[in-house]
Design a protein around this motif. Sequence first.
Motif, PDB file in Angstrom:
ATOM      1  N   PRO A  55       2.287  -0.425  -1.140  1.00 22.84           N
ATOM      2  CA  PRO A  55       3.503  -0.845  -1.863  1.00 22.84           C
ATOM      3  C   PRO A  55       4.563   0.247  -1.898  1.00 22.84           C
ATOM      4  N   GLN A  56       4.142   1.512  -1.718  1.00 21.92           N
ATOM      5  CA  GLN A  56       5.108   2.611  -1.746  1.00 21.92           C
ATOM      6  C   GLN A  56       5.572   2.924  -0.329  1.00 21.92           C
ATOM      7  N   GLY A  94       3.853  -3.613   0.864  1.00 25.03           N
ATOM      8  CA  GLY A  94       3.230  -4.643   0.033  1.00 25.03           C
ATOM      9  C   GLY A  94       1.911  -4.174  -0.518  1.00 25.03           C
ATOM     10  N   MET A 288      -8.345  -3.138  -7.377  1.00 27.38           N
ATOM     11  CA  MET A 288      -8.197  -4.146  -6.325  1.00 27.38           C
ATOM     12  C   MET A 288      -9.547  -4.466  -5.660  1.00 27.38           C
ATOM     13  N   ASP A 325     -11.064   8.514  -2.766  1.00 24.12           N
ATOM     14  CA  ASP A 325     -11.418   8.319  -4.175  1.00 24.12           C
ATOM     15  C   ASP A 325     -12.151   7.009  -4.452  1.00 24.12           C
ATOM     16  N   ALA A 344      -8.606  15.686  -2.522  1.00 19.89           N
ATOM     17  CA  ALA A 344      -7.801  15.632  -1.301  1.00 19.89           C
ATOM     18  C   ALA A 344      -8.551  16.335  -0.175  1.00 19.89           C
ATOM     19  N   HIS A 408      -1.727  24.683   0.146  1.00 21.08           N
ATOM     20  CA  HIS A 408      -1.153  23.327   0.080  1.00 21.08           C
ATOM     21  C   HIS A 408       0.018  23.162   1.032  1.00 21.08           C
TER      22      HIS A 408
HETATM   23  C1  LIG Z   1      -2.013  15.794 -10.205  1.00 30.24           C
HETATM   24  C2  LIG Z   1      -3.088  15.822  -9.176  1.00 30.24           C
HETATM   25  C3  LIG Z   1      -3.410  17.026  -8.554  1.00 30.24           C
HETATM   26  C4  LIG Z   1      -4.417  17.061  -7.605  1.00 30.24           C
HETATM   27  N1  LIG Z   1      -4.718  18.247  -7.007  1.00 30.24           N
HETATM   28  C5  LIG Z   1      -5.697  18.320  -6.091  1.00 30.24           C
HETATM   29  C6  LIG Z   1      -6.025  19.556  -5.472  1.00 30.24           C
HETATM   30  O1  LIG Z   1      -5.431  20.595  -5.779  1.00 30.24           O
HETATM   31  N2  LIG Z   1      -7.012  19.559  -4.535  1.00 30.24           N
HETATM   32  C7  LIG Z   1      -7.679  18.417  -4.183  1.00 30.24           C
HETATM   33  O2  LIG Z   1      -8.574  18.472  -3.309  1.00 30.24           O
HETATM   34  N3  LIG Z   1      -7.393  17.219  -4.755  1.00 30.24           N
HETATM   35  C8  LIG Z   1      -6.422  17.144  -5.692  1.00 30.24           C
HETATM   36  N4  LIG Z   1      -6.138  15.941  -6.287  1.00 30.24           N
HETATM   37  C9  LIG Z   1      -6.919  14.733  -5.933  1.00 30.24           C
HETATM   38  C10 LIG Z   1      -6.414  14.082  -4.658  1.00 30.24           C
HETATM   39  O3  LIG Z   1      -5.014  13.948  -4.685  1.00 30.24           O
HETATM   40  C11 LIG Z   1      -7.084  12.725  -4.466  1.00 30.24           C
HETATM   41  O4  LIG Z   1      -8.469  12.919  -4.455  1.00 30.24           O
HETATM   42  C12 LIG Z   1      -6.650  12.087  -3.137  1.00 30.24           C
HETATM   43  O5  LIG Z   1      -5.299  11.733  -3.230  1.00 30.24           O
HETATM   44  C13 LIG Z   1      -7.483  10.835  -2.805  1.00 30.24           C
HETATM   45  O6  LIG Z   1      -6.986  10.276  -1.623  1.00 30.24           O
HETATM   46  P1  LIG Z   1      -7.021   8.679  -1.404  1.00 30.24           P
HETATM   47  O7  LIG Z   1      -6.449   8.434  -0.047  1.00 30.24           O
HETATM   48  O8  LIG Z   1      -8.385   8.168  -1.691  1.00 30.24           O
HETATM   49  O9  LIG Z   1      -6.073   8.087  -2.525  1.00 30.24           O
HETATM   50  P2  LIG Z   1      -4.499   8.275  -2.691  1.00 30.24           P
HETATM   51  O10 LIG Z   1      -4.025   9.506  -2.003  1.00 30.24           O
HETATM   52  O11 LIG Z   1      -4.213   8.123  -4.136  1.00 30.24           O
HETATM   53  O12 LIG Z   1      -3.892   7.031  -1.909  1.00 30.24           O
HETATM   54  C14 LIG Z   1      -4.090   5.686  -2.278  1.00 30.24           C
HETATM   55  C15 LIG Z   1      -2.943   4.874  -1.694  1.00 30.24           C
HETATM   56  O13 LIG Z   1      -3.275   3.496  -1.765  1.00 30.24           O
HETATM   57  C16 LIG Z   1      -2.150   2.771  -2.197  1.00 30.24           C
HETATM   58  N5  LIG Z   1      -2.651   1.538  -2.811  1.00 30.24           N
HETATM   59  C17 LIG Z   1      -3.266   1.392  -4.008  1.00 30.24           C
HETATM   60  N6  LIG Z   1      -3.613   0.113  -4.200  1.00 30.24           N
HETATM   61  C18 LIG Z   1      -3.227  -0.553  -3.096  1.00 30.24           C
HETATM   62  C19 LIG Z   1      -3.311  -1.924  -2.701  1.00 30.24           C
HETATM   63  N7  LIG Z   1      -3.881  -2.838  -3.487  1.00 30.24           N
HETATM   64  N8  LIG Z   1      -2.775  -2.281  -1.512  1.00 30.24           N
HETATM   65  C20 LIG Z   1      -2.207  -1.350  -0.699  1.00 30.24           C
HETATM   66  N9  LIG Z   1      -2.115  -0.046  -1.022  1.00 30.24           N
HETATM   67  C21 LIG Z   1      -2.622   0.341  -2.198  1.00 30.24           C
HETATM   68  C22 LIG Z   1      -1.430   3.711  -3.151  1.00 30.24           C
HETATM   69  O14 LIG Z   1      -0.062   3.360  -3.270  1.00 30.24           O
HETATM   70  C23 LIG Z   1      -1.633   5.048  -2.451  1.00 30.24           C
HETATM   71  O15 LIG Z   1      -0.601   5.322  -1.538  1.00 30.24           O
HETATM   72  C24 LIG Z   1      -5.116  15.874  -7.253  1.00 30.24           C
HETATM   73  C25 LIG Z   1      -4.787  14.672  -7.869  1.00 30.24           C
HETATM   74  C26 LIG Z   1      -3.784  14.630  -8.828  1.00 30.24           C
HETATM   75  C27 LIG Z   1      -3.447  13.328  -9.482  1.00 30.24           C
END
Ligand SMILES: Cc1cc2nc3c(=O)[nH]c(=O)nc-3n(C[C@H](O)[C@H](O)[C@H](O)COP(=O)(O)OP(=O)(O)OC[C@H]3O[C@@H](n4cnc5c(N)ncnc54)[C@H](O)[C@@H]3O)c2cc1C
Length: 462
Positions: A55-56, A94, A288, A325, A344, A408
């Motif tokens: 969606p973003q 979306g 979801m 995650d 991350a 980073h």
């Molecule tokens: C403030 C903060 C600081 C952090 N610092 C660190 C750090 O220093 N080191 C580290 O290792 N980790 C860090 N993390 C954790 C790390 O950012 C997450 O573990 C990582 O982003 C997980 O990746 P992901 O792809 O699973 O999820 P995300 O990166 O969150 O991506 C999920 C994506 O899915 C999209 N989405 C959600 N629902 C739907 C849907 N129904 N349909 C389509 N798209 C959808 C969202 O819009 C998003 O773009 C931090 C997190 C936060 C919040």
Amino acid sequence: MGVSNGISGAARGKIDGVNPKRILVVGAGHVGLYAALRLSKKLSSREAEVVVVDPQPHMTYQPFLPEAAAGNISPRHSVVPLRRELRKCKVVAGTVTRIDHARKTAVVQPIAGPTREIPYDHVVVAPGSVSRTLPIPGLHEHGIGFKTIGEAIYLRNHVLDRLDVAAVTPDADVRRSALTFTFVGGGYAGIEALAEMEDMARDALRYYPELEPADMRWVLVEATQRVLPEVDRDMGAYTVQQLLKRNMDIRLDTRLESCVDGVVKLSDGDSFRSDTIVWTAGVKPSPMLDKTDFPRDERRRVTCLPTLQVVDGDRVVDGAWSAGDCAAVPDLTKEPGNYCSPSAQHAVRQAARMADNIVNVVRGREPVDYKHKHAGSVASLGLHKGVAQVYGVKMKGWPAWFMHRTYHMSRIPSFNRKIRVVVDWSLAFFLKREVVALGQLHDPREEFAEASQPIAVIRKAA
Ligand SMILES: Cc1cc2nc3c(=O)[nH]c(=O)nc-3n(C[C@H](O)[C@H](O)[C@H](O)COP(=O)(O)OP(=O)(O)OC[C@H]3O[C@@H](n4cnc5c(N)ncnc54)[C@H](O)[C@@H]3O)c2cc1C
């Protein structure tokens, strides 16, 4: 149900008699963006088309959110525009609302227009996580999370706005409540957000002769006996010491019990008003996933093999992949029964392994296990302050902060973003950071709506 604009099953054309596989990437965060980028580089258009749904319009580099909130880097530079980076992919703005993997079909709600179904051959399930909240009275009304760029921008404007309120109000209670900032959860997101925001507010106070740093109260509420569980206890203790030296109010072994009407009540019996309540107490997989037929574990994560293939018991679910995650990925560097932490660090590495495995499977080869020993953590505690533990090497203060920045900067996707972030840091070094609230962003139509009121309404008010 509407069907598609170039991404329906019917519209999938053969290329020179070959039917390319469709790989649907659900979510373009750390996992989705990296996986899509790698897939589109490694697979030719004859082999696969990569469709990315989010969606973003951007991927958010979450580790930079605290620095973006603190004004050290522009919020725009802590996100990565999808269309610019994923030129070889089809990007759909979306939300995936349902996945019926038995039919290999996802239902997508575009940001405008009717829902549509997208059939696929392979799906990358990467919608990440949402804040894990508890049913605490008042939290829904008064709390805010710290996971999105919108929340980071809001928090920055809100904190600076509270300084303006405190500087002008004659009411001591209003002033005290405005200057009390409460953060719940002492993981890296909470600690970095708290430390960076306090650092920014302290910096801003030099422009507020009405306020003293001692007027501010920064409270951390953490339910366990320590902070930063990602690093050793001594490093967590060092972090607490540093925050205490800055006069922060650190409550370990304490829970938020209620915050009705902005009155914070803690399990240690203390109670105070706070205009700012930030919830950073952990995450849970995207809700979801409840609308899918993927197997899940007791923490509602998608169950995966070390190859990042979805697994149901001991049956590999054909064409389904997950990481990040939202996924339970066995950590092969530890005893059986351990899973990779939501970070991350794992997400981007899993994305690369997963993309290579999908390429392998598309080309008739075997997938390979993901194995990465968690390297440690780096956390910023404000400008020139930090704590780090990487491959067993412990660092404190300036070296840790410098490591946080260089690490980073090296990880944020795209050369373009790296340059912009370094330029932001350099400008802030020479020109001091920006400490102005742009509160109008949150209600941009207010002034125009006021100015454009129908004459009858203005007369009545007069
Ligand atoms: C403030 C903060 C600081 C952090 N610092 C660190 C750090 O220093 N080191 C580290 O290792 N980790 C860090 N993390 C954790 C790390 O950012 C997450 O573990 C990582 O982003 C997980 O990746 P992901 O792809 O699973 O999820 P995300 O990166 O969150 O991506 C999920 C994506 O899915 C999209 N989405 C959600 N629902 C739907 C849907 N129904 N349909 C389509 N798209 C959808 C969202 O819009 C998003 O773009 C931090 C997190 C936060 C919040």
